[in-house]
Design a protein around this motif. Structure first.
Motif, PDB file in Angstrom:
ATOM      1  N   LEU A 132     142.552  94.174  13.945  1.00  0.00           N
ATOM      2  CA  LEU A 132     143.594  94.161  14.965  1.00  0.00           C
ATOM      3  C   LEU A 132     143.006  93.582  16.235  1.00  0.00           C
ATOM      4  CD1 LEU A 132     144.527  96.428  12.922  1.00  0.00           C
ATOM      5  CD2 LEU A 132     145.658  97.511  14.868  1.00  0.00           C
ATOM      6  N   VAL A 133     143.709  92.632  16.855  1.00  0.00           N
ATOM      7  CA  VAL A 133     143.235  92.039  18.100  1.00  0.00           C
ATOM      8  C   VAL A 133     144.391  91.944  19.090  1.00  0.00           C
ATOM      9  CG1 VAL A 133     141.395  90.686  17.014  1.00  0.00           C
ATOM     10  CG2 VAL A 133     143.657  89.674  17.314  1.00  0.00           C
ATOM     11  N   THR A 134     144.061  92.024  20.355  1.00  0.00           N
ATOM     12  CA  THR A 134     145.019  91.796  21.436  1.00  0.00           C
ATOM     13  C   THR A 134     144.602  90.542  22.173  1.00  0.00           C
ATOM     14  OG1 THR A 134     145.478  94.166  21.687  1.00  0.00           O
ATOM     15  CG2 THR A 134     146.049  92.731  23.540  1.00  0.00           C
ATOM     16  N   LEU A 135     145.477  89.545  22.208  1.00  0.00           N
ATOM     17  CA  LEU A 135     145.204  88.281  22.882  1.00  0.00           C
ATOM     18  C   LEU A 135     146.006  88.230  24.172  1.00  0.00           C
ATOM     19  CD1 LEU A 135     145.376  85.836  19.822  1.00  0.00           C
ATOM     20  CD2 LEU A 135     143.385  87.036  20.750  1.00  0.00           C
ATOM     21  N   THR A 136     145.326  87.980  25.281  1.00  0.00           N
ATOM     22  CA  THR A 136     145.966  87.973  26.596  1.00  0.00           C
ATOM     23  C   THR A 136     145.751  86.625  27.273  1.00  0.00           C
ATOM     24  OG1 THR A 136     145.565  90.355  26.824  1.00  0.00           O
ATOM     25  CG2 THR A 136     146.093  89.144  28.833  1.00  0.00           C
ATOM     26  N   GLY A 137     146.804  86.084  27.856  1.00  0.00           N
ATOM     27  CA  GLY A 137     146.741  84.807  28.557  1.00  0.00           C
ATOM     28  C   GLY A 137     148.120  84.188  28.561  1.00  0.00           C
ATOM     29  N   SER A 191     146.162  78.363  21.658  1.00  0.00           N
ATOM     30  CA  SER A 191     145.121  77.335  21.635  1.00  0.00           C
ATOM     31  C   SER A 191     144.484  77.258  20.253  1.00  0.00           C
ATOM     32  CB  SER A 191     144.046  77.647  22.676  1.00  0.00           C
ATOM     33  OG  SER A 191     143.314  78.810  22.306  1.00  0.00           O
ATOM     34  N   ALA A 192     143.948  76.107  19.917  1.00  0.00           N
ATOM     35  CA  ALA A 192     143.323  75.910  18.612  1.00  0.00           C
ATOM     36  C   ALA A 192     142.164  76.872  18.400  1.00  0.00           C
ATOM     37  CB  ALA A 192     142.842  74.461  18.491  1.00  0.00           C
ATOM     38  N   GLU A 193     141.428  77.147  19.461  1.00  0.00           N
ATOM     39  CA  GLU A 193     140.284  78.055  19.359  1.00  0.00           C
ATOM     40  C   GLU A 193     140.722  79.461  18.959  1.00  0.00           C
ATOM     41  OE1 GLU A 193     136.583  79.695  22.160  1.00  0.00           O
ATOM     42  OE2 GLU A 193     138.136  78.369  22.994  1.00  0.00           O
ATOM     43  N   ASN A 194     141.779  79.968  19.617  1.00  0.00           N
ATOM     44  CA  ASN A 194     142.279  81.300  19.282  1.00  0.00           C
ATOM     45  C   ASN A 194     142.840  81.348  17.867  1.00  0.00           C
ATOM     46  OD1 ASN A 194     141.778  83.183  21.337  1.00  0.00           O
ATOM     47  ND2 ASN A 194     143.427  82.363  22.608  1.00  0.00           N
ATOM     48  N   ALA A 216     143.739  83.764  13.115  1.00  0.00           N
ATOM     49  CA  ALA A 216     144.929  83.456  12.313  1.00  0.00           C
ATOM     50  C   ALA A 216     145.190  84.506  11.236  1.00  0.00           C
ATOM     51  CB  ALA A 216     144.797  82.076  11.680  1.00  0.00           C
ATOM     52  N   GLU A 217     144.149  85.176  10.741  1.00  0.00           N
ATOM     53  CA  GLU A 217     144.309  86.151   9.654  1.00  0.00           C
ATOM     54  C   GLU A 217     144.292  87.592  10.149  1.00  0.00           C
ATOM     55  OE1 GLU A 217     145.095  85.325   6.559  1.00  0.00           O
ATOM     56  OE2 GLU A 217     145.182  83.285   7.347  1.00  0.00           O
ATOM     57  N   HIS A 218     144.314  87.795  11.471  1.00  0.00           N
ATOM     58  CA  HIS A 218     144.266  89.152  12.025  1.00  0.00           C
ATOM     59  C   HIS A 218     145.666  89.630  12.418  1.00  0.00           C
ATOM     60  CE1 HIS A 218     139.895  88.146  13.398  1.00  0.00           C
ATOM     61  NE2 HIS A 218     139.970  88.426  12.104  1.00  0.00           N
ATOM     62  N   TRP A 219     145.821  90.953  12.507  1.00  0.00           N
ATOM     63  CA  TRP A 219     147.007  91.499  13.163  1.00  0.00           C
ATOM     64  C   TRP A 219     146.878  91.190  14.652  1.00  0.00           C
ATOM     65  CZ3 TRP A 219     151.052  92.726  10.545  1.00  0.00           C
ATOM     66  CH2 TRP A 219     150.973  93.326   9.288  1.00  0.00           C
ATOM     67  N   VAL A 220     147.919  90.632  15.250  1.00  0.00           N
ATOM     68  CA  VAL A 220     147.842  90.167  16.635  1.00  0.00           C
ATOM     69  C   VAL A 220     148.886  90.861  17.497  1.00  0.00           C
ATOM     70  CG1 VAL A 220     148.196  88.170  18.162  1.00  0.00           C
ATOM     71  CG2 VAL A 220     146.864  87.919  16.040  1.00  0.00           C
ATOM     72  N   CYS A 221     148.429  91.344  18.643  1.00  0.00           N
ATOM     73  CA  CYS A 221     149.315  91.748  19.738  1.00  0.00           C
ATOM     74  C   CYS A 221     149.140  90.707  20.836  1.00  0.00           C
ATOM     75  CB  CYS A 221     148.957  93.140  20.252  1.00  0.00           C
ATOM     76  SG  CYS A 221     149.834  93.600  21.774  1.00  0.00           S
ATOM     77  N   ALA A 222     150.184  89.956  21.123  1.00  0.00           N
ATOM     78  CA  ALA A 222     150.107  88.873  22.109  1.00  0.00           C
ATOM     79  C   ALA A 222     150.682  89.353  23.443  1.00  0.00           C
ATOM     80  CB  ALA A 222     150.866  87.646  21.616  1.00  0.00           C
ATOM     81  N   VAL A 223     149.862  89.318  24.477  1.00  0.00           N
ATOM     82  CA  VAL A 223     150.296  89.686  25.827  1.00  0.00           C
ATOM     83  C   VAL A 223     150.254  88.413  26.657  1.00  0.00           C
ATOM     84  CG1 VAL A 223     149.865  91.159  27.833  1.00  0.00           C
ATOM     85  CG2 VAL A 223     149.303  91.995  25.532  1.00  0.00           C
ATOM     86  N   TYR A 224     151.421  87.794  26.852  1.00  0.00           N
ATOM     87  CA  TYR A 224     151.408  86.515  27.563  1.00  0.00           C
ATOM     88  C   TYR A 224     151.758  86.717  29.034  1.00  0.00           C
ATOM     89  CZ  TYR A 224     156.563  85.856  27.143  1.00  0.00           C
ATOM     90  OH  TYR A 224     157.938  85.960  27.230  1.00  0.00           O
ATOM     91  N   THR A 225     151.050  85.974  29.857  1.00  0.00           N
ATOM     92  CA  THR A 225     151.073  86.206  31.309  1.00  0.00           C
ATOM     93  C   THR A 225     151.822  85.133  32.081  1.00  0.00           C
ATOM     94  OG1 THR A 225     148.947  85.057  31.530  1.00  0.00           O
ATOM     95  CG2 THR A 225     148.880  87.457  31.199  1.00  0.00           C
ATOM     96  N   SER A 278     151.792  80.228  13.997  1.00  0.00           N
ATOM     97  CA  SER A 278     150.333  80.096  13.961  1.00  0.00           C
ATOM     98  C   SER A 278     149.636  81.379  13.541  1.00  0.00           C
ATOM     99  CB  SER A 278     149.812  79.666  15.341  1.00  0.00           C
ATOM    100  OG  SER A 278     150.361  78.431  15.729  1.00  0.00           O
ATOM    101  N   TYR A 279     150.262  82.522  13.874  1.00  0.00           N
ATOM    102  CA  TYR A 279     149.687  83.824  13.522  1.00  0.00           C
ATOM    103  C   TYR A 279     150.674  84.543  12.600  1.00  0.00           C
ATOM    104  CZ  TYR A 279     146.833  82.932  17.716  1.00  0.00           C
ATOM    105  OH  TYR A 279     146.003  82.386  18.665  1.00  0.00           O
TER     106      TYR A 279
END
Length: 389
Positions: free
Chosen positions: A274-279, A286-289, A294-303, A318-319
């Motif tokens: 499980l990951v939380t991505l913020t930005g 982004s391609a890097e993220n 891509a194979e993780h559970w994602v919580c996206a916090v967009y700013t 993408s996710y």
């Protein structure tokens, strides 16, 4: 004697609408392998075996398969009920279970141990099912201090541990207590139950657990060490993004002739991180993220300053396992103390009124330069139309 302490399996729980059954089966298979490899004598499951009082059929199947595999490894298994379990449903087949599997759900049997012997003599296991005061006080009339009625879980657990200590006095040897409760000293940032967060914290003082050589607790989803001999194992699977950085596993306890000899943490695999991505949404995509998560559970916090169009759809392109999206714009300046009414009263032109409205509905974010140009065009068209009339 070697003991494995686990808890809070929550068989049947979903994760943001997705079944966790396959992931939990994978983890419990790994736990069973650890029991075999470590030559565990007794496995303790300290409550919340199921996530619901009315589990579906596959939940029973997974539990039965796992208990059978643990028993076939040579270990004894002792199970107690938690606040999510129905003690009646969990315990209805207790008498029918094979030798070596004990399901303890009866509050009237708290002082009667399950006894397992080794080369150093007997070890007595006292199982305390989850005790809801309003439900179980009928079994313990006038049992509290000075004969008072049991009204809190702290009072009820204190009485239960008195019963355990009475049982210890009647049975010589080492002892282990198993309970499902919220004990004082727990780090409240680590995996609290949903019900605990929503309700009050009826904490059980740590000194209530004095006496046994080890106390195996359940109810908290992150591992906790309240003392050398009082611990939570936590859940074997991550059930919320708040738990994502917390280790998953169980405690391996060794008792010698004198009592507690050692405690070791055995880590369990995490089927899907499980990951939380913020930005900003662009940064999260982004391609890097994407390559990393891509194979993780994602919580996206967009700013982004403004809400974006269909963020979940765009993220899931993408996710595939994006489970949550939150909009938390980054504050760029101190919010105005002026109310919307104040702004309207001081606005002199339609452009200023529109700007005030946009700031009001977009958390202080006014029109962009492109939007201002569009507003000017619309207002100019309106003026020209009125002139023609």
């Amino acid at each position: 004697m070697r003991i494995l302490h686990t808890s809070d399996w929550h068989i049947g729980r979903t994760f943001h609408g997705s079944s966790t059954m396959d992931a939990l089966a994978e983890v419990l298979s790994a736990l069973t392998a650890q029991v075999r490899e470590s030559a565990v004598d007794v496995v303790i499951i300290a409550g919340d075996v199921f996530d619901s009082a009315t589990p579906a059929g596959p939940a029973y199947t997974l539990l039965s398969d796992t208990l059978l595999a643990l028993a076939e490894s040579g270990a004894k298994v002792i199970v107690t009920s938690g606040n999510h379990d129905s003690a009646a449903r969990l315990g209805f087949q207790a008498r029918l279970l094979r030798d070596g599997i004990h399901v303890l759900t009866d509050p009237l049997a708290i002082g009667t141990p399950v006894t397992v012997a080794d080369a150093d003599g007997p070890v007595h296991f006292f199982g305390i099912p989850y005790l809801e005061p309003a439900i179980v006080r009928q079994h313990f009339p006038s049992a509290g201090a000075d004969g008072a009625e049991l009204r809190t879980q702290a009072q009820t657990m204190a009485h239960a541990m008195d019963l355990v200590r009475a049982g210890m006095s009647a049975h010589e040897g080492r002892s282990v207590a198993i309970a499902h409760c919220f004990a004082a000293g727990v780090d409240a940032t680590i995996g609290l139950e949903r019900e605990v967060r929503q309700g009050g914290l009826d904490m059980v003082p740590l000194e209530v657990f004095d006496g046994p050589d080890y106390v195996a607790l359940g109810h908290i989803h992150g591992r906790q060490q309240l003392s050398d001999r009082v611990r939570y194992a936590g859940a074997p699977l991550h059930y919320s993004f708040g738990e994502q950085d917390k280790p998953r596993g169980s405690w391996l306890i060794d008792l010698d002739a004198a009592g507690l000899a050692s405690v070791e943490w055995l880590a369990l695999p995490v089927p899907r991180r499980l990951v939380t991505l913020t930005g900003t949404l662009e940064e999260i995509l982004s391609a890097e993220n994407i390559e990393a998560h891509a194979e993780h559970w994602v919580c996206a916090v967009y700013t982004d300053a403004l809400p974006q169009t269909e963020p979940m759809r765009r993220l899931r392109e993408s996710y595939a396992y994006c489970a949550m999206v939150q909009h938390q714009p980054t504050a760029t300046e101190a919010p105005s103390t002026r109310t919307y009414s104040d702004r309207l009263r001081t606005a002199l032109t339609d452009t200023e009124r529109i700007e005030a409205f946009l700031e009001h509905v977009r958390a202080g974010q006014g029109a962009s330069e492109g939007e201002r140009e569009l507003i000017r065009e619309v207002l100019d068209d309106r003026v020209r139309s009125e002139a023609l009339v």
